[in-house]
Enzyme design. Structure first.
Site, PDB file in Angstrom:
ATOM      1  N   ARG A 147       6.667  16.256  -4.638  1.00 12.72           N
ATOM      2  CA  ARG A 147       5.429  17.012  -4.469  1.00 12.72           C
ATOM      3  C   ARG A 147       4.343  16.327  -5.291  1.00 12.72           C
ATOM      4  O   ARG A 147       4.633  15.677  -6.301  1.00 12.72           O
ATOM      5  CB  ARG A 147       5.616  18.451  -4.938  1.00 12.72           C
ATOM      6  N   HIS A 243       0.235  16.531   0.968  1.00  6.97           N
ATOM      7  CA  HIS A 243       1.666  16.221   0.988  1.00  6.97           C
ATOM      8  C   HIS A 243       2.040  15.307   2.151  1.00  6.97           C
ATOM      9  O   HIS A 243       3.196  15.268   2.564  1.00  6.97           O
ATOM     10  CB  HIS A 243       2.481  17.509   1.073  1.00  6.97           C
ATOM     11  N   TYR A 278      11.600  19.774   9.761  1.00  3.46           N
ATOM     12  CA  TYR A 278      11.493  18.341  10.041  1.00  3.46           C
ATOM     13  C   TYR A 278      12.327  17.923  11.245  1.00  3.46           C
ATOM     14  O   TYR A 278      12.046  16.898  11.865  1.00  3.46           O
ATOM     15  CB  TYR A 278      11.870  17.531   8.792  1.00  3.46           C
TER      16      TYR A 278
END
Length: 297
Positions: A147, A243, A278
């Site tokens: 992150r 991100h 994802y």
């Protein structure tokens, strides 16, 4: 007790109990301040409002154009606040218990193609110390999926270049070990040798990637740097998020067949369902390629 004081008591409580990040606490404070400002106009307080008042407040926010995601975050903060007030006997009920969450659209994370990532990572002029730092940071981000907050706060003691690993303390104070990879390791070494001493100006710092004032970088500064290199790479900045390299890391791993639980561990997700987004990105990509190249697509 004033509403603002109750909110601070609540924020201190959840910061200690839940070990939330300062960014989350700041978001809660911002949202709850909006609530008490509205209450003041209605001549109400956190103690004497009821569920209908909360519904009216949320309805007005939606009518003013606030997104469902913002409203959902606000509702989450309100629920935690009133649960606290009820538990600590400031109230005899929890008026937020009957509120329903707004329906959120299912959004896939924004990510870059592998070629776009290559273009982005090759954008910095590594002969300039500041850009050498940016190069090393972006390489590390893409190699590890950290992150942005974890990246800018990374300290010297938590990175082992010889072993090629970083120790990350993520959300909820959860610790994980993530491999760096050869390319990122090389550029971190280059930065430590030729860039970092220049940025420190003889000062000492615990952070791996200091700002040009030898301080810890902010997330906003790093995001500004990312957008700068995206423009140099002809990448649409509207398709980016802070991100973006974390999402690219995860998406490209899944595209190349990585086990989802391994990706979950590397990202520091506590719940596998968070990582499963994802797989949807990969499916969308395959669908797009099929439609584009198959004769009957």
């Amino acid at each position: 007790m004033k509403d603002s004081a109750l909110i601070e008591l609540f924020l201190n409580e959840i910061w200690i109990e839940k070990q939330l990040s300062q960014n989350t606490i700041a978001s809660y404070r911002l949202d709850l301040t909006a609530l008490i400002q509205w209450l003041e106009k209605q001549q109400l307080t956190l103690i004497n409002l009821d569920a209908i008042d909360l519904q009216t407040f949320l309805g007005e926010r939606l009518n003013q154009g606030y997104k469902a995601t913002s409203t959902a975050r606000l509702l989450s903060a309100m629920r935690k606040l009133f649960q606290y007030l009820y538990r600590e006997k400031y109230r005899t009920d929890d008026p937020s218990a009957v509120l329903s969450s707004p329906k959120l659209p299912s959004r896939l994370p924004k990510y870059l193609t592998e070629q776009q990532v290559t273009d982005l990572l090759n954008s910095p002029d590594v002969d300039i110390p500041l850009e050498l730092r940016d190069k090393a940071m972006m390489e590390l981000l893409y190699a590890t999926g950290l992150r942005v907050t974890e990246l800018v706060s990374l300290t010297i003691e938590n990175i082992n270049i010889n072993q090629g690993i970083v120790r990350v303390v993520g959300k909820g104070n959860k610790e994980r070990i993530v491999p760096i990879g050869e390319e990122a390791t090389y550029w971190i070494r280059q930065f430590m040798l030729y860039g970092r001493p220049f940025l420190l100006h003889g000062q000492s710092s615990d952070v791996v990637f200091p700002s040009k004032r030898a301080l810890q970088m902010t997330r906003q500064t790093f995001w500004h740097r990312i957008k700068h290199y995206a423009l140099l790479s002809d990448i649409d900045i509207n398709s980016l998020s802070p991100h973006v390299l974390r999402h690219a890391f995860a998406t490209h791993l899944v595209n190349h067949g990585a086990d989802l639980r391994v990706v979950q561990m590397l990202l520091g997700h506590s719940d596998l369902s968070t990582t499963q987004i994802y797989t949807h990105v990969a499916k969308e990509r395959l669908k797009h390629l099929h439609e584009r190249y198959h004769p009957r697509g």
